[in-house]
Scaffold this motif. Sequence first.
Motif, PDB file in Angstrom:
ATOM      1  N   GLN A 221       0.816  -1.203   0.000  1.00  0.00           N
ATOM      2  CA  GLN A 221       0.000   0.000   0.000  1.00  0.00           C
ATOM      3  C   GLN A 221       0.860   1.268   0.000  1.00  0.00           C
ATOM      4  N   PRO A 222       1.651   1.471  -1.044  1.00  0.00           N
ATOM      5  CA  PRO A 222       2.553   2.626  -1.095  1.00  0.00           C
ATOM      6  C   PRO A 222       1.823   3.921  -1.410  1.00  0.00           C
ATOM      7  N   SER A 223       2.557   5.028  -1.330  1.00  0.00           N
ATOM      8  CA  SER A 223       2.006   6.339  -1.667  1.00  0.00           C
ATOM      9  C   SER A 223       1.866   6.462  -3.187  1.00  0.00           C
ATOM     10  N   PRO A 224       1.096   7.443  -3.657  1.00  0.00           N
ATOM     11  CA  PRO A 224       0.938   7.613  -5.104  1.00  0.00           C
ATOM     12  C   PRO A 224       2.263   7.761  -5.847  1.00  0.00           C
ATOM     13  N   HIS A 225       3.235   8.499  -5.274  1.00  0.00           N
ATOM     14  CA  HIS A 225       4.527   8.652  -5.924  1.00  0.00           C
ATOM     15  C   HIS A 225       5.257   7.322  -6.006  1.00  0.00           C
ATOM     16  N   GLU A 226       5.160   6.535  -4.969  1.00  0.00           N
ATOM     17  CA  GLU A 226       5.807   5.219  -4.982  1.00  0.00           C
ATOM     18  C   GLU A 226       5.134   4.291  -5.982  1.00  0.00           C
ATOM     19  N   VAL A 227       3.811   4.400  -6.104  1.00  0.00           N
ATOM     20  CA  VAL A 227       3.094   3.569  -7.083  1.00  0.00           C
ATOM     21  C   VAL A 227       3.553   3.907  -8.493  1.00  0.00           C
ATOM     22  N   ALA A 228       3.674   5.196  -8.788  1.00  0.00           N
ATOM     23  CA  ALA A 228       4.126   5.605 -10.117  1.00  0.00           C
ATOM     24  C   ALA A 228       5.522   5.074 -10.411  1.00  0.00           C
ATOM     25  N   LEU A 229       6.425   5.219  -9.454  1.00  0.00           N
ATOM     26  CA  LEU A 229       7.784   4.714  -9.631  1.00  0.00           C
ATOM     27  C   LEU A 229       7.780   3.198  -9.784  1.00  0.00           C
ATOM     28  N   PHE A 230       6.942   2.516  -9.014  1.00  0.00           N
ATOM     29  CA  PHE A 230       6.876   1.057  -9.083  1.00  0.00           C
ATOM     30  C   PHE A 230       6.380   0.603 -10.458  1.00  0.00           C
ATOM     31  N   THR A 231       5.380   1.283 -11.010  1.00  0.00           N
ATOM     32  CA  THR A 231       4.890   0.889 -12.336  1.00  0.00           C
ATOM     33  C   THR A 231       5.970   1.100 -13.399  1.00  0.00           C
ATOM     34  N   LEU A 232       6.770   2.158 -13.261  1.00  0.00           N
ATOM     35  CA  LEU A 232       7.847   2.399 -14.217  1.00  0.00           C
ATOM     36  C   LEU A 232       8.885   1.281 -14.169  1.00  0.00           C
ATOM     37  N   VAL A 233       9.289   0.895 -12.954  1.00  0.00           N
ATOM     38  CA  VAL A 233      10.256  -0.195 -12.799  1.00  0.00           C
ATOM     39  C   VAL A 233       9.665  -1.497 -13.321  1.00  0.00           C
ATOM     40  N   THR A 234       8.385  -1.725 -13.061  1.00  0.00           N
ATOM     41  CA  THR A 234       7.726  -2.951 -13.512  1.00  0.00           C
ATOM     42  C   THR A 234       7.692  -3.030 -15.036  1.00  0.00           C
ATOM     43  N   ALA A 235       7.445  -1.903 -15.697  1.00  0.00           N
ATOM     44  CA  ALA A 235       7.413  -1.883 -17.159  1.00  0.00           C
ATOM     45  C   ALA A 235       8.755  -2.328 -17.737  1.00  0.00           C
ATOM     46  N   TYR A 236       9.830  -1.772 -17.214  1.00  0.00           N
ATOM     47  CA  TYR A 236      11.162  -2.151 -17.707  1.00  0.00           C
ATOM     48  C   TYR A 236      11.507  -3.592 -17.343  1.00  0.00           C
ATOM     49  N   MET A 237      11.130  -4.009 -16.155  1.00  0.00           N
ATOM     50  CA  MET A 237      11.415  -5.381 -15.746  1.00  0.00           C
ATOM     51  C   MET A 237      10.684  -6.374 -16.643  1.00  0.00           C
ATOM     52  N   ALA A 238       9.415  -6.099 -16.950  1.00  0.00           N
ATOM     53  CA  ALA A 238       8.645  -6.992 -17.822  1.00  0.00           C
ATOM     54  C   ALA A 238       9.283  -7.094 -19.193  1.00  0.00           C
ATOM     55  N   TYR A 239       9.770  -5.978 -19.710  1.00  0.00           N
ATOM     56  CA  TYR A 239      10.378  -5.988 -21.050  1.00  0.00           C
ATOM     57  C   TYR A 239      11.718  -6.714 -21.044  1.00  0.00           C
ATOM     58  N   LEU A 240      12.574  -6.397 -20.081  1.00  0.00           N
ATOM     59  CA  LEU A 240      13.922  -6.963 -20.069  1.00  0.00           C
ATOM     60  C   LEU A 240      13.920  -8.452 -19.744  1.00  0.00           C
ATOM     61  N   VAL A 241      13.088  -8.864 -18.796  1.00  0.00           N
ATOM     62  CA  VAL A 241      13.022 -10.290 -18.458  1.00  0.00           C
ATOM     63  C   VAL A 241      12.565 -11.102 -19.660  1.00  0.00           C
ATOM     64  N   ALA A 242      11.561 -10.610 -20.360  1.00  0.00           N
ATOM     65  CA  ALA A 242      11.041 -11.340 -21.514  1.00  0.00           C
ATOM     66  C   ALA A 242      12.005 -11.293 -22.695  1.00  0.00           C
ATOM     67  N   ASP A 243      12.432 -10.091 -23.071  1.00  0.00           N
ATOM     68  CA  ASP A 243      13.213  -9.925 -24.298  1.00  0.00           C
ATOM     69  C   ASP A 243      14.679 -10.330 -24.119  1.00  0.00           C
ATOM     70  N   TYR A 244      15.308  -9.904 -23.049  1.00  0.00           N
ATOM     71  CA  TYR A 244      16.754 -10.084 -22.880  1.00  0.00           C
ATOM     72  C   TYR A 244      17.107 -11.395 -22.195  1.00  0.00           C
ATOM     73  N   VAL A 245      16.291 -11.808 -21.211  1.00  0.00           N
ATOM     74  CA  VAL A 245      16.615 -13.011 -20.427  1.00  0.00           C
ATOM     75  C   VAL A 245      16.025 -14.263 -21.062  1.00  0.00           C
ATOM     76  N   LEU A 246      14.730 -14.237 -21.407  1.00  0.00           N
ATOM     77  CA  LEU A 246      14.045 -15.438 -21.888  1.00  0.00           C
ATOM     78  C   LEU A 246      13.851 -15.475 -23.397  1.00  0.00           C
ATOM     79  N   ASN A 247      14.238 -14.409 -24.105  1.00  0.00           N
ATOM     80  CA  ASN A 247      14.135 -14.360 -25.574  1.00  0.00           C
ATOM     81  C   ASN A 247      12.720 -14.605 -26.080  1.00  0.00           C
ATOM     82  N   VAL A 248      11.751 -13.974 -25.435  1.00  0.00           N
ATOM     83  CA  VAL A 248      10.372 -13.987 -25.915  1.00  0.00           C
ATOM     84  C   VAL A 248       9.964 -12.537 -26.156  1.00  0.00           C
ATOM     85  N   SER A 249       8.728 -12.317 -26.567  1.00  0.00           N
ATOM     86  CA  SER A 249       8.296 -10.978 -26.952  1.00  0.00           C
ATOM     87  C   SER A 249       8.210 -10.036 -25.756  1.00  0.00           C
TER      88      SER A 249
END
Length: 417
Positions: A221-249
């Motif tokens: 239950q983070p603050s709004p600023h923390e939620v925004a930062l968390f979504t940004l980190v999550t977006a990059y993590m989702a992309y890098l884990v899929a594309d760079y680590v597992l070689n999927v889309s």
Amino acid sequence: MELVVPISSLAGLLLLGLVLKPLFSRLKFPFEALLLLLGFAFSSLIVNADQLGLHSGILRDLVFYVLLPILIFSAAYSMDVPRFGRNLFGIILLALPLALISLAFSTVLIYYGMGHPAGFPWIAALLTGTMLIATHSQAFQQVFRHLNLPPDLRTLIRGEGLLNNALAIVLFTLLLAFALEPDLTLGPGEIALYIVWEVLGGAVIGVVIGFLSLVFLRVRQPSPHEVALFTLVTAYMAYLVADYVLNVSGVLSVLATALIMGRTMHQDLDAPQDHFVDEFWRLMATFAESMLFLMLGLSISIDMFSDRYLAILIGIGAVILARIAGLTLVMPLLTRTNKALKELPDHNILYVSSARGAVTVGLALSVPIALDYWWTIESIGFGVVLFSVLIQAPLLELWRQKKLKNDKKVLDPDGLD
């Protein structure tokens, strides 16, 4: 210190663009086009992209690993997921059959238009056609909102762009492997398995990351600023884990993550963090698009137009004709199955709703110079994006203004308020 010059140059150009924006807005000139022209003027008159350290490899990585995750997440996060689900059949129809039909038409038109089998073989035409099916619907969203298009139709257009990008990247990667290794032989089963792995693998990774992220948000239950930062980190993590680590889309991974998080976080529209996060992602998308068009302007050279102008014109013509041919074949089924199109008297907006942007630029930059035709493909990609920004968008804006004026005459035929 190596980053000081490119960062300060991009920042200075963006600041100049913001200063000049009011003037160019009065001229009905898109902000993206202004940034593109500023980048082009800077690289032509003062210093080029290579001197700034922004060579093709760096530009490609910036587009795919920095800007693209932001643009995909922002578009999917703001999507009305229930409406997306109701229009899913129409979106798939636009993103698969229409895209494949357009790919076939554009490939044939480009191959025979170039008329040089030795220097521009079928594989080059296929790579170019695949690069050009990637659409960038965000470029026209402001115009669509001013046109008061039905929400279902806007969802169709945005959904088509999201899925088209994933399809283009998957097919382009596969075709590039064949281009680099002409002796590579893969059977239909192996190709199908590769595509299924890319698509389903990316979607599954995105779903898992999306749900894990929601669990964290509910527990923490983070603050709004923390939620925004968390979504940004999550977006990059989702992309890098899929594309760079597992070689999927990576695109599908980010898309699935954003749809899940957006659907859950928008259930309570009065929650303050929702409003803040929405504004945060609108800001991030604006920043990413601004950087994209600045870098595109910096990477364009005058030689591209003098040496490859005919190839660019062939590419633009192929995109237009392929869209018309594809929609002509798909539209009868689409209008029968989609309520938004049944109720809309003028649904021809679909014929001009497909712009080219981030993914097309990234794919064009990713063609290795080891291929003899890399410069031609890159020139066509850049040329089609320029057409979308400098010609297609302004024409659509003029059409919008004309339509609004005609609508006003219908409502007020005597010119009375």
